[in-house]
Scaffold this active site. Structure first.
Site, PDB file in Angstrom:
ATOM      1  CG  ASP A  39      26.230  33.203  51.079  1.00  0.00           C
ATOM      2  OD1 ASP A  39      24.977  34.112  51.094  1.00  0.00           O
ATOM      3  OD2 ASP A  39      26.423  32.505  52.036  1.00  0.00           O
ATOM      4  CG  HIS A 246      15.213  52.890  29.867  1.00  0.00           C
ATOM      5  ND1 HIS A 246      16.533  53.132  29.665  1.00  0.00           N
ATOM      6  CD2 HIS A 246      14.789  52.235  28.380  1.00  0.00           C
ATOM      7  CE1 HIS A 246      16.861  53.036  28.396  1.00  0.00           C
ATOM      8  NE2 HIS A 246      16.136  52.353  27.574  1.00  0.00           N
ATOM      9  CG  ASP A 263      10.348  46.432  25.130  1.00  0.00           C
ATOM     10  OD1 ASP A 263      10.732  45.363  24.916  1.00  0.00           O
ATOM     11  OD2 ASP A 263      10.935  47.341  24.705  1.00  0.00           O
ATOM     12  CG  ASP A 274      13.704  43.917  21.724  1.00  0.00           C
ATOM     13  OD1 ASP A 274      12.731  44.146  22.647  1.00  0.00           O
ATOM     14  OD2 ASP A 274      14.515  44.784  21.643  1.00  0.00           O
ATOM     15  CG  HIS A 357      12.780  55.236  20.936  1.00  0.00           C
ATOM     16  ND1 HIS A 357      12.450  54.462  19.918  1.00  0.00           N
ATOM     17  CD2 HIS A 357      11.452  55.312  21.556  1.00  0.00           C
ATOM     18  CE1 HIS A 357      11.199  53.853  20.000  1.00  0.00           C
ATOM     19  NE2 HIS A 357      10.633  54.359  21.107  1.00  0.00           N
ATOM     20  CG  HIS A 361      18.045  47.473  18.877  1.00  0.00           C
ATOM     21  ND1 HIS A 361      18.199  46.159  19.223  1.00  0.00           N
ATOM     22  CD2 HIS A 361      16.963  47.845  19.612  1.00  0.00           C
ATOM     23  CE1 HIS A 361      17.170  45.988  20.175  1.00  0.00           C
ATOM     24  NE2 HIS A 361      16.262  46.944  20.210  1.00  0.00           N
ATOM     25  CG  HIS A 368      20.120  47.497  22.765  1.00  0.00           C
ATOM     26  ND1 HIS A 368      20.169  48.490  23.710  1.00  0.00           N
ATOM     27  CD2 HIS A 368      18.763  46.913  22.393  1.00  0.00           C
ATOM     28  CE1 HIS A 368      18.858  48.857  23.650  1.00  0.00           C
ATOM     29  NE2 HIS A 368      17.943  48.162  23.379  1.00  0.00           N
ATOM     30  CD  GLU A 411      13.055  49.110  19.458  1.00  0.00           C
ATOM     31  OE1 GLU A 411      12.402  49.239  20.653  1.00  0.00           O
ATOM     32  OE2 GLU A 411      14.178  48.321  19.572  1.00  0.00           O
ATOM     33  CE1 TYR A 415       7.045  55.199  24.041  1.00  0.00           C
ATOM     34  CE2 TYR A 415       8.179  56.474  22.286  1.00  0.00           C
ATOM     35  CZ  TYR A 415       7.729  55.151  22.646  1.00  0.00           C
ATOM     36  OH  TYR A 415       8.395  54.018  22.228  1.00  0.00           O
ATOM     37  NE  ARG A 432       9.539  50.114  22.755  1.00  0.00           N
ATOM     38  CZ  ARG A 432       9.408  50.786  24.045  1.00  0.00           C
ATOM     39  NH1 ARG A 432       8.904  51.978  24.180  1.00  0.00           N
ATOM     40  NH2 ARG A 432       9.642  49.972  25.119  1.00  0.00           N
ATOM     41  CD  GLU A 434      11.409  45.962  20.310  1.00  0.00           C
ATOM     42  OE1 GLU A 434      10.790  46.163  21.457  1.00  0.00           O
ATOM     43  OE2 GLU A 434      12.682  46.240  20.175  1.00  0.00           O
TER      44      GLU A 434
HETATM   45  N1  GLY Z   1      13.785  46.036  24.905  1.00  0.00           N
HETATM   46  C1  GLY Z   1      14.887  46.793  24.648  1.00  0.00           C
HETATM   47  C2  GLY Z   1      15.006  47.694  23.378  1.00  0.00           C
HETATM   48  O1  GLY Z   1      13.622  47.473  22.632  1.00  0.00           O
HETATM   49  O2  GLY Z   1      15.447  48.442  23.009  1.00  0.00           O
HETATM   50 MN    MN Z   2      14.279  46.678  20.986  1.00  0.00          MN
HETATM   51 MN    MN Z   3      12.168  46.280  23.271  1.00  0.00          MN
END
Ligand code: GLY
Ligand code: MN
Ligand code: MN
Length: 464
Positions: A39, A246, A263, A274, A357, A361, A368, A411, A415, A432, A434
């Site tokens: 619950d 991820h 991140d 972000d 990637h 976005h 996103h 971003e 890698y 990365r 961003e």
């Molecule tokens: N933190 C999610 C992205 O950078 O897309």
């Molecule tokens: Mn992002």
């Molecule tokens: Mn991010």
């Protein structure tokens, strides 16, 4: 959560109503509560579309809007016993004034009222394929209208996805939204600074630093400044973990000499931020780390320069890839004898094992965020090409043209997993960088630079 005057939301409802055809009704539920285990529920988060149109954050609520702009809210009724257990409810009576809707009912009346609201209309709009079971409920309401057809009632014959017009509206952020996003970004930037400084300080003190220690610093800073939640699950990745895109903050040790990739961004009053930063755990980049870092940073600079009103959404990505392709050749991660020049690297997507990637976005209420990445006025213009890696045929359409007030992330990353022909000095480095950008006439406004990106500035910050 901050309640603003209802006029902002009334204006959005009027904008949406103006886009529905005459004889239309739009139905928008908020998000359900979700059980975590037994619950205990997950922390409640409203539906972004519903919130965009109402500013209302309680669960069990629905908005119904017709093409004339008449709005009806269904919400939890006042209930002293439930309010003792679960907290304050606005209730239908107060909702009319507080939210500026035309009418409000208890949500228990939904099945009774909806057929009445749908009767003699032609089109019903609702979010397609986003709310489990919604289609079945709409079917039920339409069947209730159909049962009255022999008495002369008209049943809507068309169904349309209400997310289409709403996605376009949400894509351009107004001044109110931009202000919240700036504040969310400032909090998140402060959290990254705090995590960097804590990391260096703990290592200097000889303490055992784990990824979760840095995650705790992020959360502390978010909540201390009024953020309701992280906007997404934070990534805190030490050393080789940064090459797992991820990865989640776990228990791995954070060691001097390695990089840490964080991140993380907070959500503030319904809007996400972000940010990614990559920093040396002890505050001092090694030679190979710095080389790779500066390459990613140069690629981000190129992407930022390509982000402005009138550019395409894909322009920053293309600018990034151009810089990365040349840099991978210059640093010896790709061999010119085998891969040719930077254009060859781009054409054959030879950079892909290191950069897999996209660069951007949309960002807004959702990390996103919604909004088509295709320019709607050019939907019919398709082109076909063969993907150089998979050989698959790809049909693409012209990318969205950037307009003032759109918000996107920038971003780029690299890698490097251990592999033959890749210099060992770069193995297990994941980087990365961003930032969040509001598109302006002159270019773009980076709203996340409260945390530095230049290597020497990060080092200075971590010495402090
Ligand atoms: N933190 C999610 C992205 O950078 O897309
Ligand atoms: Mn992002
Ligand atoms: Mn991010």
């Amino acid at each position: 959560m901050t309640q603003t005057t209802p006029s902002l939301y009334a204006k959005r409802r009027a904008q949406l109503a103006a886009q529905l055809r005459a004889g239309s009704v739009a139905i928008m539920p908020t998000a359900p509560e979700r059980a975590r285990n037994r619950d205990s529920d997950f922390p409640y988060r409203h539906d972004s579309y519903f919130f965009y149109l109402t500013g209302f954050t309680e669960p069990n609520a629905w908005l119904v809007l017709d093409a004339n702009g008449r709005s009806t809210l269904f919400c939890q009724p006042k209930d002293l016993e439930r309010e003792i257990w679960d907290g304050y409810r606005l209730g239908p009576d107060a909702a009319v004034t507080a939210l500026g809707v035309n009418a409000a009912y208890s949500v228990s009346e939904l099945d009774q009222q909806l057929p009445k609201l749908l009767e003699n209309q032609q089109t019903v709009w609702y979010p397609f394929a986003t709310h489990k079971g919604l289609e079945t409920r709409v079917d039920g309401w339409l069947n209730a209208v159909r049962a009255r057809v022999r008495f002369g009632a008209q049943c809507p014959a068309q169904q349309r996805d209400v997310c289409g017009p709403l996605d376009d509206m949400r894509l351009v952020k107004d001044a109110y939204e931009q202000d919240i996003m700036r504040r969310a970004s400032a909090i998140s930037a402060g959290a990254h600074v705090r995590a960097m400084q804590t990391c260096a300080r703990m290592l200097r003190a000889g303490q055992d630093v784990r990824e979760y220690h840095l995650d705790a610093e992020l959360l502390h800073e978010f909540r201390t400044h009024g953020s309701q939640f992280p906007a997404y699950t934070s990534i805190v990745a030490a050393g080789a973990n940064a090459c797992v895109l991820h990865y989640r903050a776990d228990a791995a040790p954070v060691r001097a000499g390695e990089l840490v990739l964080i991140d993380a961004g907070c959500e503030l009053d319904g809007y996400a931020s972000d940010i990614t930063r990559t920093f040396p755990a002890n505050g001092q980049f090694t030679g190979p780390q710095r080389d790779l870092y500066n390459l990613v940073l140069a690629s981000q600079d190129a992407a930022v320069a390509a982000t402005r009103v009138g550019a395409r959404f894909t322009d920053p990505h293309e600018a990034t890839v151009k810089v990365l392709a040349q840099g991978l050749l210059d640093l010896g991660l790709l061999n010119p004898n085998h891969h040719g020049n930077a254009q060859d690297v781009i054409d054959k997507r030879a950079y892909f094992p290191f950069y897999m990637h996209r660069t951007s976005h949309w960002l807004g209420m959702d990390v996103h965020d919604c909004g088509s990445y295709v320019e709607s006025s050019e939907l019919g213009q398709t082109s076909e090409r063969k993907d150089p890696l998979s050989g698959e045929s790809i049909v693409s359409r012209p990318s969205r043209i950037l307009r003032e007030g759109m918000v996107l992330t920038i971003e780029p990353g690299l890698y490097v997993r251990p592999a033959d022909k890749v210099p060992e000095a770069f193995w297990n480095i994941g980087i990365r960088i961003e930032d969040d950008a509001i598109v302006t006439k002159e270019g773009c406004d980076l709203i996340t630079r409260g945390v530095p990106v230049i290597a020497s500035e990060i080092e200075a910050l971590m010495r402090a």
